[in-house]
Motif scaffolding. Structure first.
Motif, PDB file in Angstrom:
ATOM      1  N   MET A   1       0.773  -0.866  -0.066  1.00  0.00           N
ATOM      2  CA  MET A   1      -0.173   0.064   0.132  1.00  0.00           C
ATOM      3  C   MET A   1       0.855   1.569  -0.378  1.00  0.00           C
ATOM      4  SD  MET A   1      -3.049  -1.469  -0.064  1.00  0.00           S
ATOM      5  CE  MET A   1      -3.853   0.342  -0.059  1.00  0.00           C
TER       6      MET A   1
ATOM      7  N   GLU B   1       9.651  -5.348  -5.674  1.00  0.00           N
ATOM      8  CA  GLU B   1       8.750  -6.306  -5.004  1.00  0.00           C
ATOM      9  C   GLU B   1       9.663  -7.940  -5.502  1.00  0.00           C
ATOM     10  OE1 GLU B   1       6.123  -5.368  -3.027  1.00  0.00           O
ATOM     11  OE2 GLU B   1       6.604  -8.255  -2.955  1.00  0.00           O
TER      12      GLU B   1
ATOM     13  N   ASN C   1      -4.299  -7.021   1.793  1.00  0.00           N
ATOM     14  CA  ASN C   1      -5.038  -7.493   3.950  1.00  0.00           C
ATOM     15  C   ASN C   1      -6.398  -6.348   3.835  1.00  0.00           C
ATOM     16  OD1 ASN C   1      -1.765  -8.886   4.406  1.00  0.00           O
ATOM     17  ND2 ASN C   1      -1.359  -6.294   4.321  1.00  0.00           N
TER      18      ASN C   1
ATOM     19  N   CYS D   1     -11.153   3.595   7.579  1.00  0.00           N
ATOM     20  CA  CYS D   1     -11.247   1.475   7.857  1.00  0.00           C
ATOM     21  C   CYS D   1     -12.760   1.611   7.968  1.00  0.00           C
ATOM     22  CB  CYS D   1     -10.711   1.588   8.994  1.00  0.00           C
ATOM     23  SG  CYS D   1      -9.708  -0.419   9.103  1.00  0.00           S
TER      24      CYS D   1
ATOM     25  N   TYR E   1       0.506  -8.185  -5.883  1.00  0.00           N
ATOM     26  CA  TYR E   1      -0.371  -7.266  -4.204  1.00  0.00           C
ATOM     27  C   TYR E   1      -0.520  -8.506  -3.652  1.00  0.00           C
ATOM     28  CZ  TYR E   1      -0.485  -5.012  -0.376  1.00  0.00           C
ATOM     29  OH  TYR E   1      -1.278  -4.623   1.426  1.00  0.00           O
TER      30      TYR E   1
ATOM     31  N   HIS F   1      -4.430   2.822   4.618  1.00  0.00           N
ATOM     32  CA  HIS F   1      -5.374   3.632   3.772  1.00  0.00           C
ATOM     33  C   HIS F   1      -3.820   5.127   4.098  1.00  0.00           C
ATOM     34  CE1 HIS F   1      -8.912   6.228   2.986  1.00  0.00           C
ATOM     35  NE2 HIS F   1      -7.499   7.583   3.558  1.00  0.00           N
TER      36      HIS F   1
ATOM     37  N   TYR G   1       1.418  -5.088 -11.688  1.00  0.00           N
ATOM     38  CA  TYR G   1       1.934  -3.578 -11.348  1.00  0.00           C
ATOM     39  C   TYR G   1       1.643  -3.417 -12.339  1.00  0.00           C
ATOM     40  CZ  TYR G   1       3.587  -4.970  -6.719  1.00  0.00           C
ATOM     41  OH  TYR G   1       3.506  -5.762  -5.054  1.00  0.00           O
TER      42      TYR G   1
HETATM   43  C1  LIG Z   1      -6.568  -8.821   8.136  1.00  0.00           C
HETATM   44  C2  LIG Z   1      -6.184  -7.155   7.643  1.00  0.00           C
HETATM   45  C3  LIG Z   1      -7.451  -6.745   7.503  1.00  0.00           C
HETATM   46  C4  LIG Z   1      -6.649  -5.321   7.233  1.00  0.00           C
HETATM   47  N1  LIG Z   1      -8.172  -4.087   6.947  1.00  0.00           N
HETATM   48  C5  LIG Z   1      -7.660  -2.548   7.107  1.00  0.00           C
HETATM   49  C6  LIG Z   1      -8.608  -2.054   6.411  1.00  0.00           C
HETATM   50  O1  LIG Z   1      -9.670  -2.317   6.789  1.00  0.00           O
HETATM   51  N2  LIG Z   1      -8.292  -0.338   6.480  1.00  0.00           N
HETATM   52  C7  LIG Z   1      -6.622   0.101   6.263  1.00  0.00           C
HETATM   53  O2  LIG Z   1      -6.071   0.769   6.198  1.00  0.00           O
HETATM   54  N3  LIG Z   1      -6.415  -1.211   6.764  1.00  0.00           N
HETATM   55  C8  LIG Z   1      -6.453  -2.096   6.628  1.00  0.00           C
HETATM   56  N4  LIG Z   1      -4.855  -3.328   7.261  1.00  0.00           N
HETATM   57  C9  LIG Z   1      -3.917  -2.566   7.511  1.00  0.00           C
HETATM   58  C10 LIG Z   1      -3.061  -2.865   5.743  1.00  0.00           C
HETATM   59  O3  LIG Z   1      -3.057  -3.613   5.254  1.00  0.00           O
HETATM   60  C11 LIG Z   1      -1.245  -2.667   6.333  1.00  0.00           C
HETATM   61  O4  LIG Z   1      -1.126  -1.507   7.035  1.00  0.00           O
HETATM   62  C12 LIG Z   1      -0.657  -2.462   5.037  1.00  0.00           C
HETATM   63  O5  LIG Z   1      -0.708  -3.292   3.481  1.00  0.00           O
HETATM   64  C13 LIG Z   1       0.757  -1.889   5.524  1.00  0.00           C
HETATM   65  O6  LIG Z   1       1.580  -1.599   3.894  1.00  0.00           O
HETATM   66  P1  LIG Z   1       2.725  -1.334   3.969  1.00  0.00           P
HETATM   67  O7  LIG Z   1       3.128  -1.287   2.401  1.00  0.00           O
HETATM   68  O8  LIG Z   1       3.362  -0.772   5.465  1.00  0.00           O
HETATM   69  O9  LIG Z   1       3.085  -2.946   3.464  1.00  0.00           O
HETATM   70  P2  LIG Z   1       2.227  -3.921   2.909  1.00  0.00           P
HETATM   71  O10 LIG Z   1       1.265  -4.333   2.259  1.00  0.00           O
HETATM   72  O11 LIG Z   1       2.742  -5.570   4.031  1.00  0.00           O
HETATM   73  O12 LIG Z   1       3.553  -4.209   1.431  1.00  0.00           O
HETATM   74  C14 LIG Z   1       5.110  -4.456   2.168  1.00  0.00           C
HETATM   75  C15 LIG Z   1       4.965  -5.342   0.290  1.00  0.00           C
HETATM   76  O13 LIG Z   1       6.454  -5.094   0.608  1.00  0.00           O
HETATM   77  C16 LIG Z   1       6.788  -6.317  -0.015  1.00  0.00           C
HETATM   78  N5  LIG Z   1       8.637  -6.706   0.403  1.00  0.00           N
HETATM   79  C17 LIG Z   1       8.807  -6.960   1.984  1.00  0.00           C
HETATM   80  N6  LIG Z   1      10.361  -7.494   2.337  1.00  0.00           N
HETATM   81  C18 LIG Z   1      10.555  -6.883   1.017  1.00  0.00           C
HETATM   82  C19 LIG Z   1      11.931  -6.826   0.254  1.00  0.00           C
HETATM   83  N7  LIG Z   1      12.928  -7.009   1.066  1.00  0.00           N
HETATM   84  N8  LIG Z   1      12.634  -6.779  -0.810  1.00  0.00           N
HETATM   85  C20 LIG Z   1      11.437  -6.999  -2.006  1.00  0.00           C
HETATM   86  N9  LIG Z   1       9.902  -6.834  -1.547  1.00  0.00           N
HETATM   87  C21 LIG Z   1       9.422  -7.006   0.281  1.00  0.00           C
HETATM   88  C22 LIG Z   1       6.499  -7.476   0.147  1.00  0.00           C
HETATM   89  O14 LIG Z   1       6.180  -9.003  -0.438  1.00  0.00           O
HETATM   90  C23 LIG Z   1       5.055  -6.465   0.371  1.00  0.00           C
HETATM   91  O15 LIG Z   1       4.106  -6.379  -1.210  1.00  0.00           O
HETATM   92  C24 LIG Z   1      -5.833  -5.185   7.515  1.00  0.00           C
HETATM   93  C25 LIG Z   1      -4.977  -5.148   7.280  1.00  0.00           C
HETATM   94  C26 LIG Z   1      -4.881  -6.612   8.327  1.00  0.00           C
HETATM   95  C27 LIG Z   1      -4.006  -8.166   8.128  1.00  0.00           C
END
Ligand SMILES: Cc1cc2nc3c(=O)[nH]c(=O)nc-3n(C[C@H](O)[C@H](O)[C@H](O)COP(=O)(O)OP(=O)(O)OC[C@H]3O[C@@H](n4cnc5c(N)ncnc54)[C@H](O)[C@@H]3O)c2cc1C
Length: 446
Positions: free
Chosen positions: A64, A87, A95, A387, A92, A355, A115
């Motif tokens: 996200m 990635e 969640n 949310c 993707y 979000h 992507y």
């Molecule tokens: C059950 C559930 C319900 C949820 N509902 C909501 C909701 O209703 N509203 C809301 O706002 N949030 C919600 N969330 C939370 C939300 O999904 C996360 O906060 C959000 O995905 C975080 O985004 P991010 O980009 O930090 O991490 P992520 O979305 O986890 O993305 C991280 C990415 O990095 C990649 N990655 C990691 N390490 C490496 C590496 N070393 N090299 C290459 N790629 C790598 C992974 O493969 C992944 O694609 C929910 C979460 C869960 C578990």
């Protein structure tokens, strides 16, 4: 449109406008059957104009936060700003809404986003591989790909790898973990947990745990308890949900979830606060906690969330539990210049949520573009978190918060009067949830 919904939408509109988004994205959209990004409208900007800015930005993690920053760096920065997204996965899996996969309400396939649009519409170069290290002095990232190690030079590195887990005693091995899946990173884990919930007999017990804060998606575990309870009521008469919370009380949407536990799902959900997990015995399907042992027919242990190891490896995991300390004006690491950390991996006063990850991606993109142009970041960023939480398989509530930069503390602080939760769960909110989801995912991946 109800007053409740109107208030929420107008708050959201104000926030998206502050973040540079046209309010048109909030137009009512009643087609909520599919949660997929297909059918979204594309603006063809394959030939992006030049803004006079130039630089190389490498982004790690296409979730996200990472997908958002990559898209907006190109959209706002133009042709001269080269953006490479690293990635590990080909696509993707969201969640968000994945709790509804557990109840067969949403298909896993509708939570997949690739992507292709970031590449074709915005010219983001996508590299499939695992970032394994960086040289912050030479400004180089090392990536393990199917064809070997690749080194990517950057002017600015943005790291958005999400979270990792600290496994409790008893869950040291993959075999043990498969008997108590967390499903807190959507994908195979979600399907595994769904199958284990299906195997619960009538009169059986689902035991789930909630980790100590901060964890990703504060309302998410309570939402999970509610939808699983509703599914069990309909499909496994007499079955119960036991919620073991490491925290002293419900950490998000307290009024709605208290009502859900005590009224809507009374007699089905048992809520136990102050119950951090001490160990898990998968042989007897027992979770041991500070409040005693709890045996279930299916276990869902969500371990303590920690910063991914990559953060420590590149010298930015300097906050509690290995998350990254950042300056929220730019999301630049407080430990290492030239590296920005966004999304769940950063330690800020904002929730770990998708979000907010999208919003942090935009603030970070804007700051990097200003820095590339020799300017300072915007001194007063504003972000919004929203949310929706399904409470049953046909009703939902919502939670929203607006954050503004507070120069006195150097943190993002909630704006009084601009935050809150729905008055009650409703069918209307449940339908709006899919519109919100599609809007957010379109804004991030399309
Ligand atoms: C059950 C559930 C319900 C949820 N509902 C909501 C909701 O209703 N509203 C809301 O706002 N949030 C919600 N969330 C939370 C939300 O999904 C996360 O906060 C959000 O995905 C975080 O985004 P991010 O980009 O930090 O991490 P992520 O979305 O986890 O993305 C991280 C990415 O990095 C990649 N990655 C990691 N390490 C490496 C590496 N070393 N090299 C290459 N790629 C790598 C992974 O493969 C992944 O694609 C929910 C979460 C869960 C578990």
């Amino acid at each position: 449109m109800t007053n409740n919904r109107r208030q929420f939408i107008s708050r959201l509109a104000a926030m998206l406008a502050a973040a540079g988004l046209p309010p048109a994205v909030l137009a009512d959209d009643d087609d909520h059957e599919s949660a997929s990004s297909s059918g979204t409208t594309a603006t063809s900007t394959a030939a992006l104009p030049s803004t006079g800015l130039s630089g190389r930005v490498v982004v790690v993690g296409g979730g996200m936060a990472g997908a958002s920053v990559a898209k907006f760096l190109r959209l706002w920065g133009g042709a001269g700003v080269q953006v490479t997204l690293v990635e590990r996965a080909p696509r993707y899996t969201s969640n968000i809404l994945s709790n509804l996969v557990l109840t067969d309400t949403v298909a896993m396939t509708s939570l997949a986003f690739d992507y292709g649009r970031l590449a074709s519409t915005y010219g983001v170069k996508v590299v499939q591989g695992e970032a394994v290290g960086a040289d912050p002095i030479a400004r180089r990232l090392t990536v393990a790909t199917a064809s070997g190690l690749q080194v990517l030079d950057y002017d600015r590195l943005v790291v958005a790898p999400g979270i990792d887990f600290a496994w409790p005693a008893g869950l040291e091995t993959p075999e043990a973990r498969s008997l108590a899946p967390h499903a807190w990173q959507a994908g195979p884990q979600t399907l595994l947990l769904r199958d284990q919930i299906r195997a619960i007999p009538a009169g059986g017990t689902f035991v789930m745990t909630i980790p100590p804060t901060p964890y990703r998606c504060p309302p998410g575990p309570y939402e999970r308890a509610c939808v699983v309870a509703d599914w069990l009521k309909r499909n496994r008469p007499g079955a119960r949900v036991v919620v073991l919370d490491a925290n002293a009380g419900i950490t998000a949407e307290r009024e709605n979830f208290t009502r859900a536990f005590e009224v809507t799902h009374a007699g089905v959900i048992t809520y136990v606060p102050n119950a951090p997990v001490t160990s898990v015995d998968t042989a007897t399907r027992t979770v041991h906690t500070a409040m005693g042992p709890f045996r279930g027919d299916a276990l869902n242990v969500i371990p303590t969330n920690v910063g991914p190891r990559l953060l420590a490896d590149i010298g930015v995991g300097n906050a509690a539990r290995g998350f990254a300390g950042v300056d929220v004006l730019s999301y630049e690491s407080t430990a290492m210049g030239g590296i920005h950390v966004i999304g769940d991996a950063s330690a800020t006063t904002q929730p770990k949520a998708g979000h907010i990850g999208n919003q942090e991606g935009k603030v970070c993109a804007d700051a990097i573009l200003r820095l590339l142009g020799g300017n300072l970041p915007d001194p007063s960023p504003v972000t919004n978190s929203s949310c929706y939480s399904p409470i049953t398989l046909s009703t939902a509530s919502w939670l929203t918060a607006v954050f503004a930069y507070d120069p006195a503390t150097g943190t993002m602080k909630t704006v009084p009067g601009a935050s809150g939760e729905a008055l009650a769960a409703s069918k209307d909110h449940y339908e709006d949830m899919f519109v919100w989801f599609r809007t957010l995912m379109r804004d991030t991946f399309a």
